[in-house]
Structures are given as structure tokens and as C-alpha cells.
Enzyme design. Structure first.
Site, PDB file in Angstrom:
ATOM      1  N   LYS A  14       1.102  -0.745   0.319  1.00  0.00           N
ATOM      2  CA  LYS A  14      -0.109  -0.106  -0.450  1.00  0.00           C
ATOM      3  C   LYS A  14       0.844   1.269   0.009  1.00  0.00           C
ATOM      4  CE  LYS A  14      -4.501  -0.620   1.796  1.00  0.00           C
ATOM      5  NZ  LYS A  14      -5.646  -0.761   2.946  1.00  0.00           N
ATOM      6  N   ASP A  71      -9.913   3.942   4.950  1.00  0.00           N
ATOM      7  CA  ASP A  71     -10.946   2.826   5.267  1.00  0.00           C
ATOM      8  C   ASP A  71     -11.649   3.276   4.151  1.00  0.00           C
ATOM      9  OD1 ASP A  71     -11.571   0.517   7.509  1.00  0.00           O
ATOM     10  OD2 ASP A  71     -13.607   1.587   7.630  1.00  0.00           O
ATOM     11  N   PHE A 162      -8.966  -8.735  -4.950  1.00  0.00           N
ATOM     12  CA  PHE A 162      -9.670  -9.190  -3.259  1.00  0.00           C
ATOM     13  C   PHE A 162     -10.763  -8.629  -3.059  1.00  0.00           C
ATOM     14  CE2 PHE A 162      -9.417  -5.568  -0.622  1.00  0.00           C
ATOM     15  CZ  PHE A 162      -9.101  -4.217  -0.856  1.00  0.00           C
ATOM     16  N   ARG A 198     -10.494   3.714  -3.862  1.00  0.00           N
ATOM     17  CA  ARG A 198      -9.346   3.938  -3.717  1.00  0.00           C
ATOM     18  C   ARG A 198      -8.547   5.230  -4.699  1.00  0.00           C
ATOM     19  NH1 ARG A 198      -8.287  -0.901  -2.550  1.00  0.00           N
ATOM     20  NH2 ARG A 198      -9.682  -0.796  -0.667  1.00  0.00           N
TER      21      ARG A 198
HETATM   22  P1  IMP Z   1     -10.045  -1.973   4.347  1.00  0.00           P
HETATM   23  O1  IMP Z   1     -10.407  -0.660   4.216  1.00  0.00           O
HETATM   24  O2  IMP Z   1      -8.331  -2.392   3.678  1.00  0.00           O
HETATM   25  O3  IMP Z   1      -9.587  -2.313   6.100  1.00  0.00           O
HETATM   26  O4  IMP Z   1     -11.172  -2.629   3.288  1.00  0.00           O
HETATM   27  C1  IMP Z   1     -11.988  -3.791   4.245  1.00  0.00           C
HETATM   28  C2  IMP Z   1     -12.765  -4.774   3.206  1.00  0.00           C
HETATM   29  O5  IMP Z   1     -13.937  -3.888   2.374  1.00  0.00           O
HETATM   30  C3  IMP Z   1     -12.252  -5.572   2.460  1.00  0.00           C
HETATM   31  O6  IMP Z   1     -11.525  -6.648   3.398  1.00  0.00           O
HETATM   32  C4  IMP Z   1     -13.247  -5.526   1.560  1.00  0.00           C
HETATM   33  O7  IMP Z   1     -14.235  -7.119   2.455  1.00  0.00           O
HETATM   34  C5  IMP Z   1     -13.847  -4.663   1.227  1.00  0.00           C
HETATM   35  N1  IMP Z   1     -13.024  -3.946   0.125  1.00  0.00           N
HETATM   36  C6  IMP Z   1     -12.844  -2.619  -0.033  1.00  0.00           C
HETATM   37  N2  IMP Z   1     -11.463  -2.499  -1.022  1.00  0.00           N
HETATM   38  C7  IMP Z   1     -12.302  -3.573  -1.906  1.00  0.00           C
HETATM   39  C8  IMP Z   1     -12.238  -3.339  -2.638  1.00  0.00           C
HETATM   40  O8  IMP Z   1     -11.037  -2.483  -3.845  1.00  0.00           O
HETATM   41  N3  IMP Z   1     -12.009  -4.500  -3.996  1.00  0.00           N
HETATM   42  C9  IMP Z   1     -12.700  -5.440  -3.149  1.00  0.00           C
HETATM   43  N4  IMP Z   1     -12.852  -5.562  -1.927  1.00  0.00           N
HETATM   44  C10 IMP Z   1     -11.839  -4.749  -0.896  1.00  0.00           C
END
Ligand code: IMP
Length: 213
Positions: A14, A71, A162, A198
Site C-alpha cells: 500500500k 478505510d 481481493f 481508493r
Molecule cells: P479495508 O478498508 O482495506 O480494511 O477494507 C475493508 C474491506 O472492504 C475489505 O476486507 C474488503 O472486504 C472490502 N473492500 C475494500 N476495498 C475493496 C476493493 O477494492 N475490492 C474488494 N473489496 C474491497
């Protein structure tokens, strides 16, 4: 702004991705991942900005350096915005990506949601950058959001990405116009980043970083 920015994730990937984006925008910040031995508090806020703020504030206070946290999660209209901030743990605290996707598809089938209109969804990402606290505890904070609209496919497709990528079909056209309707998991990382929540949030925070003294 010059100097260092500590990414609240311990994931070096990241940090490298953010560094590349900032370099491409002419911002010469040294981006580093959170030290592996630095624990971050539980993400128990009700919204994405609250959780990003918890992480950024903890890392800025512990390191004494500027910190960036993101987040993100998936909101499905037919599920009243779930899984939302619980996206990573939708099917339970130890749930795998496949468990979460399977539960999501089950829920939509249970509701009889079949068409793309009935399966509307979006990914949201919130990024918070915080300075370390000054002598009286006050901080400078920057915030940016990114959203990508789409719908949930009937079944998983693709091997990339993912999380919920194999079932998320973005509305925005990307890449080969003769192959519409691809899931995020069927796209290259560059294609996904060009329209993803993102990618959009990062491109929105970058000029704010450039304006810092
Ligand atoms: P975090 O903000 O990276 O902790 O993401 C939280 C959760 O949201 C991840 O574990 C995924 O289940 C889902 N998520 C967030 N961004 C993505 C993405 O770009 N693709 C697919 N799932 C996502």
C-alpha cells in the site's frame, strides 16, 4: 509538503502504491509503512471516516510524524447499506473473502434481487491524513473520499484483486469497450485503480498534500 508520510497500514505494498501515485503527481514525499511493532486501536467507528481517523491519529501520535490511513467497504442498497464498515467481517470475525462473497450472494438471492437495478452497490473509501499533535494536542487534518458505483454480479468472475472484486461490476466504462460488464477481478490493477474508490480518494488527497507547507 516535503518529508515523510507514514501509512497506517503495515502493508508495504500500500505504501509503495501511494508513493508511485504521488511521484506521478510531482509530490516528493517519502512514504513508509507503519512500523510492524506499532499496534493500531480497534476500528469500531460507525463510518469509514471515523475508522480512518482512529488509525491516522494513532499512528501520528505514536510516531510523531504525519500519518495517512484509509478505510473502505462495500454498500449494497438492497441490504440497507450492508456490509459497510463490516465488509471485512461480514460473514464473521474469521471470515475469508470467499465466505463474505458467498454470504452476500445468498442474501441477494434470498431477497429475490436478480436485475442489476435490484443489485445496486458501491465501494466507498475515505482517506484521512493527520499531523502529529502539537504541544496543546491540536492536529491538522486532511480528508478525501472516493466512490465507485456498480452492481453485484450473479456469480463470482475473475482471479484478480481481493475482497468483493469478483462480484463487483462497476458502471464506469474502462479499457476495452467491446468487453463491458467485467468485474473488478477481471480487470488489471491499473484498470481498476483508474476508476476505483481508493484510486479516486488517493487522487483527491494528493493535491491537498501538495498544498501543505
Ligand atoms: P479495508 O478498508 O482495506 O480494511 O477494507 C475493508 C474491506 O472492504 C475489505 O476486507 C474488503 O472486504 C472490502 N473492500 C475494500 N476495498 C475493496 C476493493 O477494492 N475490492 C474488494 N473489496 C474491497
Amino acid at each position: 509538503m516535503t518529508g515523510r508520510l507514514v501509512v497506517a497500514s503495515a502493508n508495504a505494498h500500500k505504501a509503495a502504491e501511494l508513493q508511485d501515485l504521488l511521484v506521478s503527481l510531482g509530490i516528493g514525499l517519502d512514504v513508509v509503512a507503519r512500523p510492524a511493532d506499532l499496534a493500531v486501536p480497534a476500528e469500531d467507528a460507525p463510518d469509514f471516516i471515523g475508522n480512518a481517523r482512529i488509525k491516522a491519529a494513532a499512528v501520528a501520535a505514536a510516531t510523531g510524524e504525519w500519518a495517512l490511513a484509509d478505510d473502505s467497504g462495500l454498500e449494497v442498497d438492497a441490504l440497507d447499506g450492508a456490509p459497510g464498515v463490516r465488509s471485512a467481517r461480514f460473514a464473521g470475525d474469521e471470515a475469508s473473502d470467499a465466505d463474505n462473497v458467498a454470504l452476500l450472494l445468498d442474501r441477494l438471492v434470498g431477497l429475490g434481487a436478480v436485475t442489476a437495478a435490484e443489485r445496486r452497490a458501491r465501494f466507498r473509501c475515505c482517506i484521512v491524513v493527520q499531523s502529529p499533535p502539537d504541544a496543546d494536542g491540536s492536529v491538522i487534518e486532511l480528508v478525501a473520499d472516493g466512490t465507485v458505483e456498480g452492481h453485484i454480479a450473479g456469480a463470482p468472475r475473475g482471479n484478480g484483486g481481493f475482497g468483493y472484486d469478483p462480484v463487483f461490476v462497476p458502471d464506469d466504462p474502462v479499457g476495452d469497450a467491446s468487453a463491458p460488464g467485467r468485474t473488478f477481478a477481471e480487470m488489471s490493477g491499473i484498470e481498476k485503480a483508474s476508476i476505483s474508490h481508493r484510486g479516486r480518494a488517493l487522487r483527491a488527497i494528493a493535491p491537498q498534500l501538495a498544498r501543505l507547507p
